[in-house]
Design an enzyme around this catalytic site. Structure first.
Site, PDB file in Angstrom:
ATOM      1  N   ALA A  13      27.290  69.035  25.608  1.00  0.00           N
ATOM      2  CA  ALA A  13      26.568  69.336  24.368  1.00  0.00           C
ATOM      3  C   ALA A  13      27.234  68.656  23.176  1.00  0.00           C
ATOM      4  CB  ALA A  13      26.514  70.852  24.163  1.00  0.00           C
ATOM      5  N   LEU A  14      26.670  67.514  22.813  1.00  0.00           N
ATOM      6  CA  LEU A  14      27.184  66.748  21.681  1.00  0.00           C
ATOM      7  C   LEU A  14      26.153  66.743  20.540  1.00  0.00           C
ATOM      8  CD1 LEU A  14      29.423  64.741  20.690  1.00  0.00           C
ATOM      9  CD2 LEU A  14      28.125  62.913  21.789  1.00  0.00           C
TER      10      LEU A  14
ATOM     11  N   GLU B 234      23.293  67.307  17.789  1.00  0.00           N
ATOM     12  CA  GLU B 234      22.909  68.422  16.906  1.00  0.00           C
ATOM     13  C   GLU B 234      21.747  67.971  16.033  1.00  0.00           C
ATOM     14  OE1 GLU B 234      26.342  69.546  14.644  1.00  0.00           O
ATOM     15  OE2 GLU B 234      27.521  69.994  16.452  1.00  0.00           O
ATOM     16  N   PRO B 235      21.097  68.919  15.325  1.00  0.00           N
ATOM     17  CA  PRO B 235      19.983  68.520  14.459  1.00  0.00           C
ATOM     18  C   PRO B 235      20.376  67.435  13.450  1.00  0.00           C
ATOM     19  CG  PRO B 235      19.974  70.884  14.750  1.00  0.00           C
ATOM     20  CD  PRO B 235      21.215  70.390  15.438  1.00  0.00           C
TER      21      PRO B 235
ATOM     22  N   ALA C  28      23.175  65.448  13.776  1.00  0.00           N
ATOM     23  CA  ALA C  28      24.098  64.478  14.382  1.00  0.00           C
ATOM     24  C   ALA C  28      23.528  63.971  15.708  1.00  0.00           C
ATOM     25  CB  ALA C  28      25.472  65.115  14.612  1.00  0.00           C
TER      26      ALA C  28
ATOM     27  N   GLN D 208      -3.401  35.172  40.375  1.00  0.00           N
ATOM     28  CA  GLN D 208      -2.088  34.711  39.909  1.00  0.00           C
ATOM     29  C   GLN D 208      -1.574  35.485  38.687  1.00  0.00           C
ATOM     30  OE1 GLN D 208      -2.636  30.459  39.660  1.00  0.00           O
ATOM     31  NE2 GLN D 208      -2.063  30.192  41.792  1.00  0.00           N
TER      32      GLN D 208
ATOM     33  N   GLY E 120      -6.953  51.704  35.910  1.00  0.00           N
ATOM     34  CA  GLY E 120      -7.265  53.117  35.613  1.00  0.00           C
ATOM     35  C   GLY E 120      -6.471  54.060  36.487  1.00  0.00           C
TER      36      GLY E 120
ATOM     37  N   GLU F 147      22.012  58.676  25.487  1.00  0.00           N
ATOM     38  CA  GLU F 147      23.280  57.967  25.739  1.00  0.00           C
ATOM     39  C   GLU F 147      23.350  56.649  24.969  1.00  0.00           C
ATOM     40  OE1 GLU F 147      23.939  58.176  29.972  1.00  0.00           O
ATOM     41  OE2 GLU F 147      23.454  60.300  29.886  1.00  0.00           O
TER      42      GLU F 147
ATOM     43  N   SER G 223      18.692  52.093  22.154  1.00  0.00           N
ATOM     44  CA  SER G 223      18.773  50.630  22.323  1.00  0.00           C
ATOM     45  C   SER G 223      19.355  49.981  21.069  1.00  0.00           C
ATOM     46  CB  SER G 223      17.376  50.067  22.604  1.00  0.00           C
ATOM     47  OG  SER G 223      16.941  50.506  23.865  1.00  0.00           O
TER      48      SER G 223
HETATM   49  C1  LIG Z   1      15.565  63.837  27.439  1.00  0.00           C
HETATM   50  C2  LIG Z   1      16.792  63.869  26.564  1.00  0.00           C
HETATM   51  C3  LIG Z   1      17.994  64.346  27.085  1.00  0.00           C
HETATM   52  C4  LIG Z   1      19.142  64.403  26.284  1.00  0.00           C
HETATM   53  N1  LIG Z   1      20.292  64.941  26.805  1.00  0.00           N
HETATM   54  C5  LIG Z   1      21.381  65.091  26.001  1.00  0.00           C
HETATM   55  C6  LIG Z   1      22.558  65.760  26.479  1.00  0.00           C
HETATM   56  O1  LIG Z   1      22.635  66.169  27.652  1.00  0.00           O
HETATM   57  N2  LIG Z   1      23.590  65.948  25.616  1.00  0.00           N
HETATM   58  C7  LIG Z   1      23.556  65.511  24.333  1.00  0.00           C
HETATM   59  O2  LIG Z   1      24.528  65.724  23.624  1.00  0.00           O
HETATM   60  N3  LIG Z   1      22.455  64.878  23.850  1.00  0.00           N
HETATM   61  C8  LIG Z   1      21.377  64.660  24.642  1.00  0.00           C
HETATM   62  N4  LIG Z   1      20.249  64.032  24.167  1.00  0.00           N
HETATM   63  C9  LIG Z   1      20.232  63.569  22.795  1.00  0.00           C
HETATM   64  C10 LIG Z   1      20.315  62.052  22.656  1.00  0.00           C
HETATM   65  O3  LIG Z   1      21.606  61.600  22.993  1.00  0.00           O
HETATM   66  C11 LIG Z   1      19.903  61.694  21.215  1.00  0.00           C
HETATM   67  O4  LIG Z   1      18.506  61.959  21.138  1.00  0.00           O
HETATM   68  C12 LIG Z   1      20.218  60.259  20.866  1.00  0.00           C
HETATM   69  O5  LIG Z   1      21.601  60.066  20.742  1.00  0.00           O
HETATM   70  C13 LIG Z   1      19.548  59.824  19.559  1.00  0.00           C
HETATM   71  O6  LIG Z   1      19.782  60.747  18.544  1.00  0.00           O
HETATM   72  P1  LIG Z   1      18.551  61.319  17.684  1.00  0.00           P
HETATM   73  O7  LIG Z   1      17.517  61.807  18.633  1.00  0.00           O
HETATM   74  O8  LIG Z   1      19.081  62.260  16.689  1.00  0.00           O
HETATM   75  O9  LIG Z   1      17.929  60.052  16.967  1.00  0.00           O
HETATM   76  P2  LIG Z   1      18.466  59.367  15.622  1.00  0.00           P
HETATM   77  O10 LIG Z   1      19.920  59.128  15.700  1.00  0.00           O
HETATM   78  O11 LIG Z   1      17.934  60.139  14.472  1.00  0.00           O
HETATM   79  O12 LIG Z   1      17.717  57.968  15.699  1.00  0.00           O
HETATM   80  C14 LIG Z   1      16.351  57.786  15.328  1.00  0.00           C
HETATM   81  C15 LIG Z   1      16.052  56.292  15.306  1.00  0.00           C
HETATM   82  O13 LIG Z   1      16.901  55.651  14.340  1.00  0.00           O
HETATM   83  C16 LIG Z   1      17.611  54.595  14.963  1.00  0.00           C
HETATM   84  N5  LIG Z   1      18.952  54.479  14.381  1.00  0.00           N
HETATM   85  C17 LIG Z   1      19.858  55.459  14.143  1.00  0.00           C
HETATM   86  N6  LIG Z   1      20.978  54.958  13.611  1.00  0.00           N
HETATM   87  C18 LIG Z   1      20.787  53.612  13.534  1.00  0.00           C
HETATM   88  C19 LIG Z   1      21.588  52.506  13.090  1.00  0.00           C
HETATM   89  N7  LIG Z   1      22.836  52.682  12.648  1.00  0.00           N
HETATM   90  N8  LIG Z   1      21.043  51.269  13.156  1.00  0.00           N
HETATM   91  C20 LIG Z   1      19.794  51.058  13.639  1.00  0.00           C
HETATM   92  N9  LIG Z   1      19.002  52.051  14.069  1.00  0.00           N
HETATM   93  C21 LIG Z   1      19.489  53.310  14.031  1.00  0.00           C
HETATM   94  C22 LIG Z   1      17.699  54.995  16.436  1.00  0.00           C
HETATM   95  O14 LIG Z   1      17.931  53.850  17.256  1.00  0.00           O
HETATM   96  C23 LIG Z   1      16.333  55.608  16.638  1.00  0.00           C
HETATM   97  O15 LIG Z   1      15.390  54.587  16.861  1.00  0.00           O
HETATM   98  C24 LIG Z   1      19.097  63.929  24.954  1.00  0.00           C
HETATM   99  C25 LIG Z   1      17.890  63.419  24.450  1.00  0.00           C
HETATM  100  C26 LIG Z   1      16.756  63.378  25.215  1.00  0.00           C
HETATM  101  C27 LIG Z   1      15.482  62.822  24.652  1.00  0.00           C
END
Ligand SMILES: Cc1cc2nc3c(=O)[nH]c(=O)nc-3n(C[C@H](O)[C@H](O)[C@H](O)COP(=O)(O)OP(=O)(O)OC[C@H]3O[C@@H](n4cnc5c(N)ncnc54)[C@H](O)[C@@H]3O)c2cc1C
Length: 392
Positions: free
Chosen positions: A123-124, A126-127, A129, A281, A342, A365, A368
């Site tokens: 659990a890393l 957060e809303p 982070a 093709q 379809g 993780e 992209s």
């Molecule tokens: C199915 C699922 C399973 C998950 N499981 C876990 C888990 O087990 N444990 C855990 O801790 N988390 C988990 N997560 C959370 C996941 O790691 C985060 O969703 C992810 O790190 C992105 O954070 P965010 O959703 O807050 O998006 P944000 O960080 O808000 O990003 C939103 C958009 O902004 C872009 N962005 C952000 N910063 C930058 C930058 N500096 N430059 C360019 N673009 C940027 C991102 O690429 C993205 O397109 C999970 C998420 C999902 C969907």
């Protein structure tokens, strides 16, 4: 590094048999019931799937990075939920302990994670982070007894609704760099003050639940910190993710292999204009693009895994693997839906499930974009370091 080819081939064959004979026939059921049936989880335990990456001394198989990548490419050829169920134990749920745990922590938890008795979670997020994990706001305050009181809110945590052991990242130290103030706490299900939500509804990966973790005055002893030293949690998670990104890249290759297999079979079967669509093709081009990209991803992931096994620095390589393999899988999913026409859009074929399931790979993780930044920065800094070396 492959230690014993015969043993590995046996493990891969057993995994393939599980995927073909038990997992695939139950994919629609897993999606419908939004859970892996207990009897299938039990078979996964008996096959030792939960312990793949955990050292043999703790009851696992102790697979090397390369062996684990090959195994991950097999297990991920059935719907994504199955590998989610084992993937936290063989990945982020155990790797922090393997890397940095004290001997007592390893002894206490690794055998239970390896056997599948315990389900792990990490659990890393957060809303406030997500990509910027160092901004986390969960706080662990030291109390008079030398232990900690943790308060915070985590979201999107894979398997949180069913996890027995959650590695919770919290800010325990004041001052210094944000990354140096974070500790990783091992918290067991049932700890007073910790509640895990019901599964959060999502786009796909039915059967692999994610949820929220609420921590209200949760008490943790000082020895619940991984490694026993506060302030090292961010380094621990980075080391864990370094390996996990190779795992995830391999786990993105299996679904692509499966989708391509299905597409080839469909292209030979489905007839239009008096012949199989595979005879056109433009369809062949889509199949060929999928095959080339899958093989390129495999080569990149296996070479990176070997480098890691040799102890080389793979920081940039793991980002390349994660970025390329997950984006590749998305492109394969898109083309395969197209080849199915379809039939690819309706539930019956299962292809639309893969299309939805694999979308998350490009988000978790490290998105992209975050990996593109890591690669770009590293290229620039390496070039500067090289030019300094030559001017000295
Ligand atoms: C199915 C699922 C399973 C998950 N499981 C876990 C888990 O087990 N444990 C855990 O801790 N988390 C988990 N997560 C959370 C996941 O790691 C985060 O969703 C992810 O790190 C992105 O954070 P965010 O959703 O807050 O998006 P944000 O960080 O808000 O990003 C939103 C958009 O902004 C872009 N962005 C952000 N910063 C930058 C930058 N500096 N430059 C360019 N673009 C940027 C991102 O690429 C993205 O397109 C999970 C998420 C999902 C969907």
């Amino acid at each position: 590094m492959i230690r014993d080819k015969q043993r590995l081939d046996q493990l891969l064959a057993t995994t393939r048999q599980f995927v073909r004979e038990l997992a695939m026939p139950n994919e629609a059921r897993v999606e419908r019931e939004d859970r892996i049936p207990d009897e299938i989880v039990q078979t996964m335990r008996e096959l030792g799937l939960f312990g793949w990456s955990i050292p043999e001394a703790y009851g696992g198989s102790g697979l090397t990075t390369e062996e684990l990548a090959l195994a991950n490419m097999e297990i991920s050829q059935c719907s994504v939920a199955y590998r989610v169920r084992i993937g936290i134990n063989t990945g982020v749920g155990s790797e922090s302990l393997v890397q940095d745990g004290t001997p007592e922590q390893k002894q206490r938890y690794l055998p239970r994670l390896a056997s599948g008795e315990f389900t792990g979670a990490l659990a890393l997020t957060e809303p406030e982070a997500g990509s910027d994990a160092t901004a986390l706001q969960t706080v662990a305050r030291r109390d008079a007894s030398g232990g900690y009181v943790i308060n915070g809110h985590k979201r999107y945590i894979t398997l949180a609704p069913i996890a027995d052991l959650i590695t919770v990242f919290a800010r325990s130290e004041e001052g210094g760099r944000p990354a140096d103030s974070i500790s990783a706490f091992l918290i067991e299900r049932g700890a007073a003050g910790m509640t895990c939500s019901a599964p959060t509804p999502k786009m796909g990966q039915e059967g692999g639940p994610i949820g929220e973790v609420h921590l209200r005055d949760v008490r943790a002893a000082a020895d619940a910190i991984i490694g026993g030293v506060p302030g090292k949690g961010f380094r621990t998670v980075m080391k864990t993710l370094n390996k996990q990104r190779i795992n995830l890249a391999a786990l993105a290759i299996g679904p692509a292999i499966r989708m391509l297999d299905e597409a080839v079979a469909y292209a030979n079967r489905r007839r239009q204009f008096g012949k199989p669509i595979g005879g056109f093709q433009l369809v062949q081009a889509m199949l060929a693009d999928c095959k080339v990209e899958i093989e390129a991803a495999k080569a990149l992931v296996l070479e990176t895994a070997r480098k890691r096994d040799r102890g080389e620095d793979v920081t940039m390589d793991v980002s390349m693997c994660k970025l390329y393999a997950t984006e590749m899988c998305g492109r394969v999913a898109d083309r395969v839906v197209q080849i199915f026409g379809g039939q690819g859009y309706v539930k019956e074929s299962g292809i639309e499930r893969f299309y939805r399931d694999v979308r998350a790979f490009r988000i978790y993780e490290g998105t992209s974009q975050i990996h593109q930044i890591t690669i770009g920065k590293r290229l620039l800094s390496d070039a500067v370091a090289r030019s300094l070396e030559t001017t000295q």
